[in-house]
Design a protein around this motif. Structure first.
Motif, PDB file in Angstrom:
ATOM      1  N   VAL A   1      -7.752  -1.532  -1.185  1.00 27.78           N
ATOM      2  CA  VAL A   1      -7.084  -0.949  -2.473  1.00 27.78           C
ATOM      3  C   VAL A   1      -7.609  -1.801  -3.679  1.00 27.78           C
ATOM      4  CG1 VAL A   1      -4.933  -0.038  -3.601  1.00 27.78           C
ATOM      5  CG2 VAL A   1      -5.324  -0.242  -1.101  1.00 27.78           C
ATOM      6  N   THR A   2      -8.091  -1.130  -4.828  1.00 31.43           N
ATOM      7  CA  THR A   2      -8.475  -1.638  -6.069  1.00 31.43           C
ATOM      8  C   THR A   2      -7.111  -1.344  -6.851  1.00 31.43           C
ATOM      9  OG1 THR A   2     -10.621  -1.374  -5.893  1.00 31.43           O
ATOM     10  CG2 THR A   2      -9.684  -1.646  -8.224  1.00 31.43           C
TER      11      THR A   2
ATOM     12  N   GLY B   1      -4.293 -14.452  -2.063  1.00 30.45           N
ATOM     13  CA  GLY B   1      -5.415 -14.879  -0.893  1.00 30.45           C
ATOM     14  C   GLY B   1      -4.841 -15.141   0.501  1.00 30.45           C
ATOM     15  N   LYS B   2      -3.824 -15.158   0.759  1.00 35.39           N
ATOM     16  CA  LYS B   2      -3.174 -15.635   1.861  1.00 35.39           C
ATOM     17  C   LYS B   2      -2.811 -14.169   2.845  1.00 35.39           C
ATOM     18  CE  LYS B   2       0.799 -17.390   4.306  1.00 35.39           C
ATOM     19  NZ  LYS B   2       2.361 -18.032   4.134  1.00 35.39           N
ATOM     20  N   VAL B   3      -3.264 -14.537   3.899  1.00 30.46           N
ATOM     21  CA  VAL B   3      -3.168 -13.260   5.113  1.00 30.46           C
ATOM     22  C   VAL B   3      -1.869 -13.398   5.629  1.00 30.46           C
ATOM     23  CG1 VAL B   3      -4.146 -12.542   7.148  1.00 30.46           C
ATOM     24  CG2 VAL B   3      -5.718 -13.837   5.470  1.00 30.46           C
TER      25      VAL B   3
ATOM     26  N   GLU C   1      -9.364   1.516 -11.704  1.00 29.00           N
ATOM     27  CA  GLU C   1      -9.069   0.118 -11.731  1.00 29.00           C
ATOM     28  C   GLU C   1      -7.542  -0.017 -11.712  1.00 29.00           C
ATOM     29  OE1 GLU C   1     -10.702  -1.992 -15.049  1.00 29.00           O
ATOM     30  OE2 GLU C   1     -12.692  -1.981 -14.362  1.00 29.00           O
ATOM     31  N   ASP C   2      -6.772   1.117 -12.043  1.00 28.63           N
ATOM     32  CA  ASP C   2      -5.672   1.070 -11.950  1.00 28.63           C
ATOM     33  C   ASP C   2      -5.070   1.100 -10.491  1.00 28.63           C
ATOM     34  OD1 ASP C   2      -2.821   1.432 -12.126  1.00 28.63           O
ATOM     35  OD2 ASP C   2      -2.747   3.380 -13.188  1.00 28.63           O
ATOM     36  N   HIS C   3      -5.848   2.351  -9.742  1.00 26.40           N
ATOM     37  CA  HIS C   3      -5.466   2.433  -8.406  1.00 26.40           C
ATOM     38  C   HIS C   3      -6.582   3.399  -7.758  1.00 26.40           C
ATOM     39  CE1 HIS C   3      -3.108   3.134  -4.520  1.00 26.40           C
ATOM     40  NE2 HIS C   3      -3.393   4.410  -4.731  1.00 26.40           N
ATOM     41  N   SER C   4      -7.143   2.866  -6.823  1.00 28.61           N
ATOM     42  CA  SER C   4      -8.292   3.726  -5.895  1.00 28.61           C
ATOM     43  C   SER C   4      -8.329   2.988  -4.603  1.00 28.61           C
ATOM     44  CB  SER C   4      -9.517   3.638  -6.735  1.00 28.61           C
ATOM     45  OG  SER C   4     -10.059   2.211  -6.790  1.00 28.61           O
ATOM     46  N   THR C   5      -8.796   3.803  -3.649  1.00 30.39           N
ATOM     47  CA  THR C   5      -8.842   2.995  -2.363  1.00 30.39           C
ATOM     48  C   THR C   5     -10.161   3.590  -1.810  1.00 30.39           C
ATOM     49  OG1 THR C   5      -7.762   5.331  -1.372  1.00 30.39           O
ATOM     50  CG2 THR C   5      -6.330   3.353  -1.979  1.00 30.39           C
TER      51      THR C   5
ATOM     52  N   ASP D   1      -5.193 -11.490  -6.251  1.00 27.42           N
ATOM     53  CA  ASP D   1      -4.925 -11.090  -7.585  1.00 27.42           C
ATOM     54  C   ASP D   1      -6.125 -11.377  -8.453  1.00 27.42           C
ATOM     55  OD1 ASP D   1      -2.259 -10.507  -7.194  1.00 27.42           O
ATOM     56  OD2 ASP D   1      -1.463 -12.494  -7.443  1.00 27.42           O
ATOM     57  N   ALA D   2      -7.016 -12.279  -8.304  1.00 26.85           N
ATOM     58  CA  ALA D   2      -8.234 -12.463  -9.171  1.00 26.85           C
ATOM     59  C   ALA D   2      -9.285 -11.278  -8.996  1.00 26.85           C
ATOM     60  CB  ALA D   2      -9.058 -13.655  -8.658  1.00 26.85           C
ATOM     61  N   LYS D   3      -9.493 -10.535  -7.868  1.00 24.47           N
ATOM     62  CA  LYS D   3     -10.467  -9.599  -7.619  1.00 24.47           C
ATOM     63  C   LYS D   3      -9.650  -8.315  -7.691  1.00 24.47           C
ATOM     64  CE  LYS D   3     -13.374 -11.802  -4.368  1.00 24.47           C
ATOM     65  NZ  LYS D   3     -13.899 -11.868  -2.511  1.00 24.47           N
ATOM     66  N   LYS D   4      -8.165  -8.387  -7.918  1.00 23.41           N
ATOM     67  CA  LYS D   4      -7.522  -7.147  -8.047  1.00 23.41           C
ATOM     68  C   LYS D   4      -7.682  -6.026  -6.784  1.00 23.41           C
ATOM     69  CE  LYS D   4      -7.079  -7.846 -13.110  1.00 23.41           C
ATOM     70  NZ  LYS D   4      -5.756  -8.457 -12.930  1.00 23.41           N
TER      71      LYS D   4
END
Length: 227
Positions: free
Chosen positions: A28-29, A83-85, A7-11, A112-115
C-alpha cells in the motif's frame, strides 16, 4: 477524507498458492498510516474474505454469514515503529478471525520514509473450510484495503480487489471468481514467518487465474523465480 491521488492511497495486490496454503501479498502506498481504533477494519488495514464459488447473495444464501462465511482482518495499530516487521500475536497489531476458525499467519511492516505498508499473509486450507488446495478449485474472493488519515480517522476510504464484497454488507456477488491452476508445485520456500523477516512471497509463487465475469476477463499471475 477526500482522495487526493495515488500517493494518498493506492494498492498493489498479488495472490498465489501451493501445498501450504494461499498467499496474499499487498503493498500500500499511503502518505499516512492511521489506526487508532481497536477494530481491525476501522482504519488502515486489510480485510480478506472468501465465499463459495456460486457467490450467492445473502437473500439467496440464507443470511450474510452464509453468503460470506470466511472473513479475516489485520492491521498495524498506531504507535508502531517504522521499518519493524510485526506478526500475528504481537500486541502492536490486530489479526482477527471475524468469520471462520481456520489458521493464518501474517507479517506487516510500515515504512514511513517510503510511505508504504506491506502485508504478507499465508492462509492454510482450513481457513476457507478446505481439507487441501488443489488445481481446479474455485471460490469467490475479495480484498478490501481500508484507509484513514490523522485528521479523518477510521474507515474513510478503501481500495482492493472485489472490495465491495466486504464493504457493503458482506455480499458475495461482488467477489471475484478465483480458479486455482498450476503445472507443478515450486520448491519449498527458503524462509518462513518464523525467521523474523518478511519472506518475500511474491517472488516465489504458483499461478492463479482470476475470472471477472462482467465483462469476462482472464488475468494470469505468472510465477517469478527471482528474489
Amino acid at each position: 477524507g477526500a482522495w487526493s491521488g495515488p500517493e494518498d492511497h493506492s494498492t498493489a495486490i498479488a495472490v498465489a498458492w501451493d501445498q501450504n496454503g494461499l498467499y496474499l501479498g499487498i503493498v500500500v502506498t499511503d502518505d499516512e498510516h492511521e489506526h487508532a481504533s481497536n477494530s481491525a477494519w476501522n482504519g488502515d488495514g486489510v480485510q480478506m474474505g472468501l465465499t463459495p464459488p456460486e457467490r450467492l447473495s445473502p437473500e439467496e444464501a440464507g443470511g450474510s454469514v452464509a453468503s460470506v462465511p470466511y472473513l479475516y482482518n489485520y492491521s498495524i495499530k498506531d504507535g508502531y515503529e517504522s521499518g519493524k516487521v510485526y506478526k500475528k500475536g504481537d500486541p502492536a497489531v490486530i489479526a482477527d478471525k471475524e468469520r471462520g476458525a481456520g489458521n493464518y499467519d501474517v507479517a506487516m511492516v510500515r515504512d514511513d520514509a517510503k510511505k508504504t505498508t506491506t502485508y504478507e499473509a499465508l492462509f492454510t486450507p482450513d481457513s476457507f473450510g478446505f481439507a487441501q488446495f488443489e488445481v481446479g478449485q474455485q471460490f469467490g474472493f475479495g480484498v478490501c484495503v481500508n484507509d484513514g488519515d490523522k485528521d479523518t480517522p477510521g474507515q474513510k476510504g478503501w481500495s482492493g480487489w472485489g472490495p465491495h464484497m466486504i464493504v457493503f454488507g458482506k455480499t458475495a456477488p461482488d467477489a471475484a471468481l478465483v480458479t486455482l491452476t498450476a503445472a507443478e508445485v515450486l520448491a519449498s520456500f527458503e524462509t518462513d514467518f518464523s525467521d523474523g523477516e518478511i519472506p518475500g512471497i511474491i517472488g516465489r509463487m504458483l499461478m492463479l487465474i482470476i475470472l471477472d465475469n462482467d465483462p469476462e476477463i482472464e488475468t494470469i499471475l505468472v510465477p517469478s523465480h527471482g528474489g
